[in-house]
Design a protein around this motif. Structure first.
Motif, PDB file in Angstrom:
ATOM      1  N   MET A   1      17.818  45.472  51.145  1.00  0.00           N
ATOM      2  CA  MET A   1      18.920  44.647  50.633  1.00  0.00           C
ATOM      3  C   MET A   1      18.369  43.394  49.957  1.00  0.00           C
ATOM      4  O   MET A   1      18.824  42.986  48.891  1.00  0.00           O
ATOM      5  CB  MET A   1      19.866  44.241  51.780  1.00  0.00           C
TER       6      MET A   1
ATOM      7  N   PRO B   1      23.193  38.208  54.729  1.00  0.00           N
ATOM      8  CA  PRO B   1      23.745  38.038  56.071  1.00  0.00           C
ATOM      9  C   PRO B   1      22.703  37.343  56.948  1.00  0.00           C
ATOM     10  O   PRO B   1      21.519  37.684  56.868  1.00  0.00           O
ATOM     11  CB  PRO B   1      23.959  39.478  56.561  1.00  0.00           C
TER      12      PRO B   1
ATOM     13  N   ARG C   1      28.085  43.758  61.583  1.00  0.00           N
ATOM     14  CA  ARG C   1      27.884  43.985  60.146  1.00  0.00           C
ATOM     15  C   ARG C   1      27.639  45.468  59.892  1.00  0.00           C
ATOM     16  O   ARG C   1      26.590  46.005  60.248  1.00  0.00           O
ATOM     17  CB  ARG C   1      26.724  43.135  59.653  1.00  0.00           C
ATOM     18  N   PRO C   2      28.614  46.119  59.237  1.00  0.00           N
ATOM     19  CA  PRO C   2      28.544  47.575  59.096  1.00  0.00           C
ATOM     20  C   PRO C   2      27.261  48.047  58.412  1.00  0.00           C
ATOM     21  O   PRO C   2      26.713  49.088  58.784  1.00  0.00           O
ATOM     22  CB  PRO C   2      29.779  47.926  58.255  1.00  0.00           C
ATOM     23  N   LEU C   3      26.759  47.283  57.440  1.00  0.00           N
ATOM     24  CA  LEU C   3      25.583  47.760  56.697  1.00  0.00           C
ATOM     25  C   LEU C   3      24.300  47.708  57.518  1.00  0.00           C
ATOM     26  O   LEU C   3      23.297  48.303  57.150  1.00  0.00           O
ATOM     27  CB  LEU C   3      25.414  46.951  55.400  1.00  0.00           C
TER      28      LEU C   3
ATOM     29  N   LYS D   1      25.174  30.819  55.932  1.00  0.00           N
ATOM     30  CA  LYS D   1      26.245  30.370  55.030  1.00  0.00           C
ATOM     31  C   LYS D   1      27.412  29.737  55.798  1.00  0.00           C
ATOM     32  O   LYS D   1      27.902  28.678  55.430  1.00  0.00           O
ATOM     33  CB  LYS D   1      26.769  31.547  54.178  1.00  0.00           C
TER      34      LYS D   1
ATOM     35  N   GLY E   1      30.686  36.431  51.460  1.00  0.00           N
ATOM     36  CA  GLY E   1      30.016  37.542  52.139  1.00  0.00           C
ATOM     37  C   GLY E   1      28.692  37.852  51.431  1.00  0.00           C
ATOM     38  O   GLY E   1      28.570  37.636  50.211  1.00  0.00           O
ATOM     39  N   GLY E   2      27.726  38.354  52.184  1.00  0.00           N
ATOM     40  CA  GLY E   2      26.387  38.574  51.644  1.00  0.00           C
ATOM     41  C   GLY E   2      26.341  39.511  50.446  1.00  0.00           C
ATOM     42  O   GLY E   2      25.433  39.431  49.619  1.00  0.00           O
ATOM     43  N   GLY E   3      27.355  40.404  50.322  1.00  0.00           N
ATOM     44  CA  GLY E   3      27.333  41.372  49.230  1.00  0.00           C
ATOM     45  C   GLY E   3      28.184  40.955  48.043  1.00  0.00           C
ATOM     46  O   GLY E   3      28.310  41.704  47.069  1.00  0.00           O
TER      47      GLY E   3
ATOM     48  N   ASP F   1      34.884  36.134  54.153  1.00  0.00           N
ATOM     49  CA  ASP F   1      35.010  37.224  55.138  1.00  0.00           C
ATOM     50  C   ASP F   1      36.160  36.969  56.113  1.00  0.00           C
ATOM     51  O   ASP F   1      36.928  37.874  56.436  1.00  0.00           O
ATOM     52  CB  ASP F   1      33.713  37.385  55.946  1.00  0.00           C
TER      53      ASP F   1
ATOM     54  N   ARG G   1      18.930  42.305  46.185  1.00  0.00           N
ATOM     55  CA  ARG G   1      19.866  41.205  45.968  1.00  0.00           C
ATOM     56  C   ARG G   1      19.237  39.872  45.591  1.00  0.00           C
ATOM     57  O   ARG G   1      19.918  39.047  44.973  1.00  0.00           O
ATOM     58  CB  ARG G   1      20.703  41.000  47.245  1.00  0.00           C
TER      59      ARG G   1
ATOM     60  N   PHE H   1      36.371  47.886  50.317  1.00  0.00           N
ATOM     61  CA  PHE H   1      36.099  46.514  50.775  1.00  0.00           C
ATOM     62  C   PHE H   1      35.692  45.632  49.602  1.00  0.00           C
ATOM     63  O   PHE H   1      36.156  44.496  49.478  1.00  0.00           O
ATOM     64  CB  PHE H   1      35.000  46.513  51.851  1.00  0.00           C
ATOM     65  N   ARG H   2      34.831  46.142  48.722  1.00  0.00           N
ATOM     66  CA  ARG H   2      34.373  45.329  47.577  1.00  0.00           C
ATOM     67  C   ARG H   2      35.527  44.974  46.637  1.00  0.00           C
ATOM     68  O   ARG H   2      35.550  43.888  46.054  1.00  0.00           O
ATOM     69  CB  ARG H   2      33.274  46.061  46.788  1.00  0.00           C
TER      70      ARG H   2
HETATM   71  C1  S3P Z   1      28.049  42.166  53.807  1.00  0.00           C
HETATM   72  C2  S3P Z   1      27.943  40.971  54.480  1.00  0.00           C
HETATM   73  C3  S3P Z   1      28.984  40.470  55.394  1.00  0.00           C
HETATM   74  C4  S3P Z   1      30.350  41.099  55.068  1.00  0.00           C
HETATM   75  C5  S3P Z   1      30.244  42.583  54.971  1.00  0.00           C
HETATM   76  C6  S3P Z   1      29.250  43.038  53.901  1.00  0.00           C
HETATM   77  C7  S3P Z   1      26.930  42.565  52.923  1.00  0.00           C
HETATM   78  O1  S3P Z   1      29.051  39.060  55.292  1.00  0.00           O
HETATM   79  O2  S3P Z   1      30.887  40.576  53.889  1.00  0.00           O
HETATM   80  O3  S3P Z   1      29.841  43.060  56.229  1.00  0.00           O
HETATM   81  O4  S3P Z   1      27.106  43.469  52.081  1.00  0.00           O
HETATM   82  O5  S3P Z   1      25.837  41.977  53.048  1.00  0.00           O
HETATM   83  P1  S3P Z   1      27.921  38.049  55.884  1.00  0.00           P
HETATM   84  O6  S3P Z   1      26.942  37.775  54.794  1.00  0.00           O
HETATM   85  O7  S3P Z   1      28.693  36.836  56.244  1.00  0.00           O
HETATM   86  O8  S3P Z   1      27.305  38.713  57.046  1.00  0.00           O
END
Ligand code: S3P
Length: 165
Positions: free
Chosen positions: A131, A9, A116-118, A13, A77-79, A32, A135, A55-56
């Protein structure tokens, strides 16, 4: 051709993806944004109600679909790389660029983030460091190219991506 962007995040991107799509004359797709459109809800709210696993699952379905449609730049998304199925789909069907930034730079960009919830934790800087540690190897494994994004400007980054295509 599909060009996809992976990275933490705040690595740029969506910004880089939008500019790159314009330069290449391709459609820009943000996984996203596509998820939020389908949910009719923000990712933050969906996380709060249903949790990360749900979500995943959704993210995996959307990425499987989006990697079928040709002719786009896809920001993930970052994850997304946490799921092997996503890494495989992205690597096999798209040209993957890892936009790589240090956790310190990511924190500088995201320190006021509320979406961003995380990162809604007591110590987001530490969370970003953890993270990144978990990652970084996954992004590298998924990517065909690594682009360091700490310092260069957006046009310089786009130049680096275009050179590889
Ligand atoms: C996440 C990143 C977010 C989004 C979600 C989870 C992550 O996307 O998919 O909040 O796990 O790093 P961005 O990378 O666009 O912030």
């Amino acid at each position: 051709m599909i060009v996809s962007l992976v990275g933490m995040p705040g690595s740029g991107k969506s910004t880089v993806g939008r500019h790159l799509a314009r330069q290449l004359g391709l459609r820009f797709v943000d996984s996203d944004a596509e998820i939020e459109r389908r949910l009719g809800q923000t990712i933050r709210d969906y996380f709060a109600e249903h949790g990360e696993d749900a979500f995943r699952d959704l993210e995996q379905r959307v990425i499987a679909e989006l990697t079928q449609a040709d002719g786009c730049v896809l920001a993930t998304g970052g994850g997304a790389v946490l799921r092997p199925a996503n890494r495989d789909a992205l690597h096999a069907r798209t040209q993957v660029f890892y936009l790589r930034s240090t956790p310190e730079e990511l924190f500088r960009r995201l320190r006021h983030d509320t979406q961003r919830p995380l990162l809604q934790v007591a110590d987001p800087q530490r969370r970003l460091r953890e993270m990144f540690r978990d990652r970084d190897p996954l992004y590298r494994r998924c990517a065909h190219f690594v682009v360091e994004t700490n310092r260069p400007s957006v046009p310089a980054l786009i130049g680096m991506v275009l050179m590889q295509l």
